[in-house]
Design a protein around this motif. Structure first.
Motif, PDB file in Angstrom:
ATOM      1  N   ARG A 181     -89.362  19.878 -58.543  1.00 24.08           N
ATOM      2  CA  ARG A 181     -88.999  21.183 -57.988  1.00 24.08           C
ATOM      3  C   ARG A 181     -87.498  21.414 -57.950  1.00 24.08           C
ATOM      4  NH1 ARG A 181     -86.795  20.185 -53.236  1.00 24.08           N
ATOM      5  NH2 ARG A 181     -87.249  18.207 -52.196  1.00 24.08           N
ATOM      6  N   ARG A 182     -86.690  20.413 -58.301  1.00 20.52           N
ATOM      7  CA  ARG A 182     -85.234  20.520 -58.160  1.00 20.52           C
ATOM      8  C   ARG A 182     -84.602  20.876 -59.506  1.00 20.52           C
ATOM      9  NH1 ARG A 182     -85.107  14.500 -56.077  1.00 20.52           N
ATOM     10  NH2 ARG A 182     -86.531  14.505 -57.866  1.00 20.52           N
ATOM     11  N   PRO A 183     -84.082  22.094 -59.649  1.00 18.69           N
ATOM     12  CA  PRO A 183     -83.515  22.516 -60.929  1.00 18.69           C
ATOM     13  C   PRO A 183     -82.429  21.585 -61.459  1.00 18.69           C
ATOM     14  CG  PRO A 183     -83.818  24.412 -59.510  1.00 18.69           C
ATOM     15  CD  PRO A 183     -84.116  23.195 -58.664  1.00 18.69           C
ATOM     16  N   ASP A 184     -81.570  21.072 -60.590  1.00 20.37           N
ATOM     17  CA  ASP A 184     -80.491  20.183 -61.044  1.00 20.37           C
ATOM     18  C   ASP A 184     -81.050  18.876 -61.603  1.00 20.37           C
ATOM     19  OD1 ASP A 184     -78.691  22.087 -60.213  1.00 20.37           O
ATOM     20  OD2 ASP A 184     -78.377  21.173 -58.253  1.00 20.37           O
ATOM     21  N   LEU A 214    -108.935  25.319 -59.721  1.00 18.08           N
ATOM     22  CA  LEU A 214    -107.601  24.722 -59.712  1.00 18.08           C
ATOM     23  C   LEU A 214    -106.586  25.770 -59.282  1.00 18.08           C
ATOM     24  CD1 LEU A 214    -105.476  22.503 -60.477  1.00 18.08           C
ATOM     25  CD2 LEU A 214    -105.499  23.494 -62.790  1.00 18.08           C
ATOM     26  N   VAL A 215    -105.795  25.438 -58.263  1.00 17.70           N
ATOM     27  CA  VAL A 215    -104.666  26.281 -57.870  1.00 17.70           C
ATOM     28  C   VAL A 215    -103.389  25.580 -58.317  1.00 17.70           C
ATOM     29  CG1 VAL A 215    -103.407  27.371 -55.975  1.00 17.70           C
ATOM     30  CG2 VAL A 215    -105.905  27.207 -55.874  1.00 17.70           C
ATOM     31  N   TYR A 216    -102.672  26.216 -59.231  1.00 18.81           N
ATOM     32  CA  TYR A 216    -101.412  25.677 -59.742  1.00 18.81           C
ATOM     33  C   TYR A 216    -100.267  26.381 -59.022  1.00 18.81           C
ATOM     34  CZ  TYR A 216     -97.503  25.101 -63.046  1.00 18.81           C
ATOM     35  OH  TYR A 216     -96.282  24.848 -63.624  1.00 18.81           O
ATOM     36  N   ILE A 217     -99.508  25.625 -58.226  1.00 17.09           N
ATOM     37  CA  ILE A 217     -98.391  26.204 -57.492  1.00 17.09           C
ATOM     38  C   ILE A 217     -97.213  26.374 -58.451  1.00 17.09           C
ATOM     39  CG2 ILE A 217     -96.820  25.984 -55.537  1.00 17.09           C
ATOM     40  CD1 ILE A 217     -99.736  26.278 -54.687  1.00 17.09           C
ATOM     41  N   SER A 218     -96.809  27.624 -58.640  1.00 14.72           N
ATOM     42  CA  SER A 218     -95.681  27.916 -59.514  1.00 14.72           C
ATOM     43  C   SER A 218     -94.525  28.486 -58.688  1.00 14.72           C
ATOM     44  CB  SER A 218     -96.103  28.859 -60.641  1.00 14.72           C
ATOM     45  OG  SER A 218     -95.083  28.951 -61.621  1.00 14.72           O
ATOM     46  N   THR A 219     -93.579  29.139 -59.347  1.00 15.99           N
ATOM     47  CA  THR A 219     -92.317  29.479 -58.697  1.00 15.99           C
ATOM     48  C   THR A 219     -91.828  30.863 -59.099  1.00 15.99           C
ATOM     49  OG1 THR A 219     -89.951  28.874 -58.614  1.00 15.99           O
ATOM     50  CG2 THR A 219     -91.147  28.281 -60.597  1.00 15.99           C
ATOM     51  N   ASP A 220     -91.018  31.478 -58.236  1.00 18.43           N
ATOM     52  CA  ASP A 220     -90.376  32.738 -58.595  1.00 18.43           C
ATOM     53  C   ASP A 220     -89.327  32.547 -59.687  1.00 18.43           C
ATOM     54  OD1 ASP A 220     -88.631  31.335 -56.954  1.00 18.43           O
ATOM     55  OD2 ASP A 220     -88.018  33.072 -55.762  1.00 18.43           O
ATOM     56  N   TYR A 221     -88.927  31.307 -59.945  1.00 18.79           N
ATOM     57  CA  TYR A 221     -87.912  31.036 -60.969  1.00 18.79           C
ATOM     58  C   TYR A 221     -88.446  31.189 -62.398  1.00 18.79           C
ATOM     59  CZ  TYR A 221     -83.903  29.567 -58.144  1.00 18.79           C
ATOM     60  OH  TYR A 221     -82.813  29.549 -57.318  1.00 18.79           O
ATOM     61  N   VAL A 222     -89.711  31.594 -62.554  1.00 13.16           N
ATOM     62  CA  VAL A 222     -90.182  31.959 -63.903  1.00 13.16           C
ATOM     63  C   VAL A 222     -89.598  33.312 -64.310  1.00 13.16           C
ATOM     64  CG1 VAL A 222     -92.313  30.626 -63.692  1.00 13.16           C
ATOM     65  CG2 VAL A 222     -92.315  33.068 -63.087  1.00 13.16           C
ATOM     66  N   LEU A 256     -84.134  25.176 -67.289  1.00 11.32           N
ATOM     67  CA  LEU A 256     -85.209  24.272 -67.706  1.00 11.32           C
ATOM     68  C   LEU A 256     -86.329  24.213 -66.670  1.00 11.32           C
ATOM     69  CD1 LEU A 256     -86.133  22.051 -69.814  1.00 11.32           C
ATOM     70  CD2 LEU A 256     -85.190  20.411 -68.187  1.00 11.32           C
ATOM     71  N   TYR A 257     -85.985  24.112 -65.398  1.00  7.48           N
ATOM     72  CA  TYR A 257     -87.011  24.057 -64.357  1.00  7.48           C
ATOM     73  C   TYR A 257     -87.956  25.241 -64.463  1.00  7.48           C
ATOM     74  CZ  TYR A 257     -89.093  24.987 -59.793  1.00  7.48           C
ATOM     75  OH  TYR A 257     -89.973  25.307 -58.789  1.00  7.48           O
ATOM     76  N   GLY A 258     -87.398  26.456 -64.516  1.00  5.32           N
ATOM     77  CA  GLY A 258     -88.228  27.649 -64.623  1.00  5.32           C
ATOM     78  C   GLY A 258     -89.048  27.677 -65.896  1.00  5.32           C
ATOM     79  N   ASN A 287     -84.469  16.502 -43.833  1.00  4.86           N
ATOM     80  CA  ASN A 287     -83.989  17.828 -44.191  1.00  4.86           C
ATOM     81  C   ASN A 287     -83.747  17.960 -45.693  1.00  4.86           C
ATOM     82  OD1 ASN A 287     -84.076  18.845 -41.590  1.00  4.86           O
ATOM     83  ND2 ASN A 287     -81.966  18.296 -41.129  1.00  4.86           N
ATOM     84  N   SER A 288     -83.415  16.851 -46.338  1.00  7.70           N
ATOM     85  CA  SER A 288     -83.141  16.876 -47.774  1.00  7.70           C
ATOM     86  C   SER A 288     -84.400  17.126 -48.609  1.00  7.70           C
ATOM     87  CB  SER A 288     -82.479  15.564 -48.218  1.00  7.70           C
ATOM     88  OG  SER A 288     -83.311  14.462 -47.919  1.00  7.70           O
ATOM     89  N   ASP A 289     -85.566  17.102 -47.962  1.00  9.91           N
ATOM     90  CA  ASP A 289     -86.813  17.373 -48.680  1.00  9.91           C
ATOM     91  C   ASP A 289     -86.986  18.855 -49.009  1.00  9.91           C
ATOM     92  OD1 ASP A 289     -87.524  14.716 -48.632  1.00  9.91           O
ATOM     93  OD2 ASP A 289     -88.779  14.875 -46.856  1.00  9.91           O
ATOM     94  N   SER A 290     -86.156  19.717 -48.427  1.00  6.56           N
ATOM     95  CA  SER A 290     -86.262  21.158 -48.654  1.00  6.56           C
ATOM     96  C   SER A 290     -84.875  21.746 -48.888  1.00  6.56           C
ATOM     97  CB  SER A 290     -86.912  21.846 -47.444  1.00  6.56           C
ATOM     98  OG  SER A 290     -86.590  23.223 -47.398  1.00  6.56           O
ATOM     99  N   ALA A 291     -84.779  22.646 -49.852  1.00  5.44           N
ATOM    100  CA  ALA A 291     -83.494  23.297 -50.156  1.00  5.44           C
ATOM    101  C   ALA A 291     -83.034  24.196 -49.012  1.00  5.44           C
ATOM    102  CB  ALA A 291     -83.619  24.122 -51.439  1.00  5.44           C
ATOM    103  N   ILE A 292     -83.949  24.549 -48.116  1.00  6.93           N
ATOM    104  CA  ILE A 292     -83.585  25.342 -46.938  1.00  6.93           C
ATOM    105  C   ILE A 292     -83.267  24.429 -45.762  1.00  6.93           C
ATOM    106  CG2 ILE A 292     -84.366  27.084 -45.292  1.00  6.93           C
ATOM    107  CD1 ILE A 292     -83.808  28.133 -48.137  1.00  6.93           C
TER     108      ILE A 292
END
Length: 300
Positions: free
Chosen positions: A70-73, A104-112, A131-133, A166-171
């Motif tokens: 999940r981490r773009p970097d 099947l539920v595939y969790i995707s992202t707004d970064y598409v 690349l992540y998106g 806290n490092s487990d979430s970007a927020i």
């Protein structure tokens, strides 16, 4: 009902696993790549033979696929591993779900999306900037391309909620920035608008979604509606904690330079189609500042 949750040691996966487990009538298999304890079962999702053995033995009705890079970097540094986890693994799970006749539920992202023309509907054209998106978009195409598989792509934005670190979430990690009163200066993104969404809300919605007695569209959006930049989130945390924030410097420029990972400016997800599904309780979204104020007060 029998439910498999992948990535069940992550922030979202933990919330999903807990939500289904709390329903006494649901048998939950919580899968994790490396972590153990708390009912977690270790499984390497890239080991197709082992995955097939575990899934065929358990015979799930639903599979909630939360596992991902999940981490773009980090994705930019390991493109092969990211593609395998974000695209190849979902394809295998979709093929397996077809064989086992489960959803099947595939969790995707707004970064598409590229963030240039929000809000985005489920049918909007994808155009990921990094690349992540791209790997998450490829995962969407892979699972939706399996003819006869019962698949739902659920796109979500940046997530927050209860987390071991806290490092487990970007927020959540922005709490550490606000609480660092050592004198260190932080340049904080004030360019991209984000819609932080609570993992507990998503998990509760998924539980209610499994009870829906009607056909479900192949792509759904789930997102909070409150817009924040990361800098504005820091100001919110500063207000709740009663801490100064002069050490956090707003940066309104898009990421540039060597090593910078492209970030879309505004990927607001349009959720009307999801709201109109008729899921009991609809989206059931938390208010960001209200949730954090209560959560942090409990931790004191």
């Amino acid at each position: 009902m029998k439910v498999i949750v992948t990535g069940a040691s992550g922030v979202l996966g933990t919330a999903v696993s807990d939500a289904f487990t709390s329903k006494g009538s649901t048998d939950v298999l919580s899968l994790s790549h490396s972590r153990t304890g708390n009912g977690l079962v270790q499984l390497d999702l890239t080991n197709n033979e082992e995955v097939e053995r575990v899934f065929k033995e358990f015979k799930p009705d639903w599979v909630i696929h939360c596992a991902a890079e999940r981490r773009p970097d980090v994705a930019e540094k390991d493109p092969e591993g990211t593609r395998k986890l974000n695209a190849d693994v979902p394809l295998h799970l979709a093929l397996l779900s077809k064989t086992l006749k489960c959803k099947l539920v595939y969790i995707s992202t707004d970064y598409v999306f590229d963030g240039r023309s929000p809000p985005y509907t489920p049918s909007s054209i994808t155009n990921p900037l990094q690349l992540y998106g791209r790997t998450k978009r490829d995962g969407e195409l892979a699972v939706l391309g399996v003819d006869g598989a019962d698949v739902i792509v659920l796109r979500v934005p940046v997530l927050y909620g209860p987390a071991p670190k806290n490092s487990d979430s970007a927020i959540n990690i922005l709490l550490d920035v606000v609480q660092d009163q050592s004198g260190k200066k932080y340049n904080m993104d004030h360019y991209a608008t984000r819609y932080p969404t609570n993992v507990v809300d998503i998990a509760d919605f998924l539980v209610r979604l499994t009870k829906l007695k009607k056909s479900i569209p192949p792509i759904l959006h789930y997102s909070a509606d409150e817009p924040f930049t990361k800098y504005e989130i820091c100001l919110t945390f500063s207000k709740i904690l009663g801490l100064p924030h002069a050490h956090i410097i707003p940066d309104a420029e898009p990421p540039t330079g060597a090593g910078a990972t492209s970030r879309p400016k505004d990927c607001h997800l349009y959720t009307r189609e999801t709201e109109d599904l008729g899921v009991e309780g609809s989206l059931g979204l938390s208010l960001f500042e209200e949730w954090w104020a209560e959560h942090l007060q409990k931790k004191q």
